[in-house]
Scaffold this active site. Structure first.
Site, short mmCIF file in Angstrom:
data_model
loop_
_atom_site.label_atom_id
_atom_site.label_comp_id
_atom_site.label_asym_id
_atom_site.label_seq_id
_atom_site.Cartn_x
_atom_site.Cartn_y
_atom_site.Cartn_z
N ASP A 1 52.92 33.63 21.83
CA ASP A 1 52.44 33.97 20.72
C ASP A 1 52.70 33.15 19.62
O ASP A 1 53.78 33.19 19.34
CB ASP A 1 52.46 35.45 20.27
N ASP B 1 34.09 39.04 48.13
CA ASP B 1 33.90 38.07 47.50
C ASP B 1 32.45 37.40 47.31
O ASP B 1 32.39 36.16 47.61
CB ASP B 1 35.11 36.94 47.96
#
Length: 521
Positions: free
Chosen positions: A281, A440
């Site tokens: 961050d 999937d």
């Protein structure tokens, strides 16, 4: 343009100064370090209030002038975000410059795009509070896949806290993993979504059962990062992209970067990970994105600068980019490199799950064997249930090879119309009625001809009678549509209508519940 950026979504009070002419980025940060356990929101906010003036002063000392102030609007901890926003508003007003509100997760992606020079990459964000794969399509960064429970960094921190290690836990796990050996842990990938709760519980149980901590840490990294690498490769395969960037604090882990680089090299893709100061961050990425947004005229009025602790990246209108898309048309070739296998197209189709060198050999062998067997079994079962699938000519579990009848003329991705998508909805409903989840279902895993649509690639499929699993199948497909379909709304409407023609409407209701569980929503 010269921009002052301010970041403070959770634990790092950070300010940065970015000059677009020189390209220089100055960053000063003061991270919050809890005495024990994880991040405490009240303590984090108190730290933010005390540290922010100092880091801002240091950043301003590097500035000749400031043309805009950018700040992180979210996602993050509400108390911390509000302190940052207040500081940014006051600074913008005192300097009489525009105010820019940046999405923290989009900033992770944009700093990778900015530093790499890539034109339109897929991005894997691996941060404390999240893990997701993003691609630009239809004017937004679409979430192609994400965690369905906890963020990858938070998951690792929870395991570290179980061992009474201080925050952050990731670096400590990385250190202890260097002396470990592999043990089996759960591996959960659902299309391009993934889950970490099961593996964390298993890792804690393994330690409590006297497994060596080094072995558990090693196996935890090998399994979790293999999941992230696999979904990243699935996103590259789905979109046809050949560029991948990494973002987020967990991206500082050397083993994760090594896996992603090895995966990309094997498929001829380019990979870029920013230097560590842009992965954790930091306000540098906020300043860089702020400059881009300000140049596009994407600025805020003071009374419109509210923060949003649940600010998802796919809620951001990307005003600074054009109509390009990460999804690229793919030609039918003799050999196709998918996310899991190399497919040779001839009179028959030969599909071989090649060893994935980025995965630990024991994990790789297990997945290749299990998925080859599952694909053969469920392809045949789906065919018997009335869903068009290719006939199986041959199977070799040891080599991970299947030989199929060659069906269809192209992937559904080449003919992605509401009519075709509606037909796939009916096929999935028929599968679910037979107790089968595809696992999937994407536009790359269906084949079309003039008269029929075929379902293929059942390697992630399984048997179930749970409505949640059926809804996840639909969620996977609709997520893939978001990143590839030119007319997303029409395709989704047709898909769900087709499903309801054959299947249970309650599955659609459960799909809405799953969508509401997405991180930061």
């Amino acid at each position: 343009m010269r921009v002052l950026g301010i970041e403070g979504t959770a634990w790092a009070a950070s300010a940065a100064y970015f000059d677009t002419e020189t390209g220089d980025v100055f960053i000063d940060s003061d991270p919050y370090q809890p005495e024990s356990g994880g991040i405490h929101p009240r303590e984090a906010a108190e730290h933010m209030a005390g540290a922010l003036p100092t880091v801002i002063e240091r950043a301003l000392s590097e500035a000749d002038s400031v043309d805009a102030v950018a700040f992180s609007r979210g996602p993050g901890l509400g108390p911390c975000l509000r302190i940052v926003a207040s500081a940014a508003r006051a600074l913008a007003q005192s300097l009489d410059v525009p105010l820019v509100g940046a999405n923290h997760m989009v900033a992770h992606l944009e700093i990778g795009r900015h530093r790499s020079g890539f034109s339109n990459p897929v991005c894997l964000n691996a941060s404390g509070a999240n893990a997701h794969v993003l691609g630009y399509h239809n004017g937004r960064y679409q979430v192609l896949g994400e965690t369905m429970d906890t963020g990858v960094g938070n998951a690792l921190d929870k395991f570290a806290r179980h061992l009474e290690w201080s925050h952050p836990g990731g670096p400590k796990i990385e250190e202890r993993a260097r002396g470990g050996e592999y043990i089996d842990l759960p591996y959960v990938v659902k299309g391009m979504d993934f889950s970490f709760s099961g593996i964390m519980s298993a890792a804690k149980d393994a330690v409590d059962s006297s497994e060596r901590i080094e072995d558990v840490c090693f196996s935890l990294q090998e399994t979790v990062f293999a999941m992230l690498a696999e979904v990243s490769e699935r996103a590259l395969s789905l979109t046809g992209s050949d560029e991948l960037v990494l973002g987020g604090g967990v991206g500082q882990n050397a083993r994760l970067r090594e896996m992603l680089a090895e995966m990309c090299e094997a498929r001829g893709a380019s990979f870029y990970a920013p230097e560590p100061r842009f992965l954790r961050d930091n306000a540098g990425m906020i300043a860089v994105l702020g400059a881009t947004m300000a140049d596009a005229g994407d600025i805020l009025e003071i009374d419109e600068s509210r923060v949003d602790s649940n600010f998802r990246p796919d809620q951001v209108d990307v005003t600074w980019r054009g109509a390009e898309s990460v999804s690229r048309p793919m030609n039918e070739e003799h050999e196709v490199i998918g996310a899991e296998a190399v497919v040779e197209l001839d009179e028959d189709v030969r599909k071989r799950r090649r060893p994935k060198t980025y995965r630990h050999p024991a994990l790789d062998a297990r997945l290749r064997r299990e998925r080859t067997a599952s694909e053969a079994r469920l392809t045949s079962l789906a065919r018997r249930a009335g869903v068009p699938t290719p006939a199986i000519r041959d199977i070799d579990l040891r080599e991970g090879t299947l030989v199929f009848e060659h069906v269809g003329e192209a992937d559904l991705s080449a003919d992605l119309t509401p009519e075709r998508v509606r037909e796939l909805g009916r096929h999935l409903a028929t599968l679910h009625d037979a107790g089968v989840v595809h696992g999937d279902p994407t536009p790359r895993n269906a084949r079309v001809s003039d008269r029929r649509l075929y379902c293929i690639d059942f390697g992630l499929g399984y048997h179930t009678d749970e409505i949640e699993d059926y809804a996840m199948d639909l969620h996977v497909f609709e997520r893939s549509l978001a990143g590839t379909a030119a007319d997303f709304e029409a395709c989704v409407g047709a898909f769900e209508a087709g499903y309801c023609e054959v299947g249970d409407r309650a599955v659609i209701d459960q799909l809405r519940a799953i969508e509401g569980r997405g991180r930061y929503r």
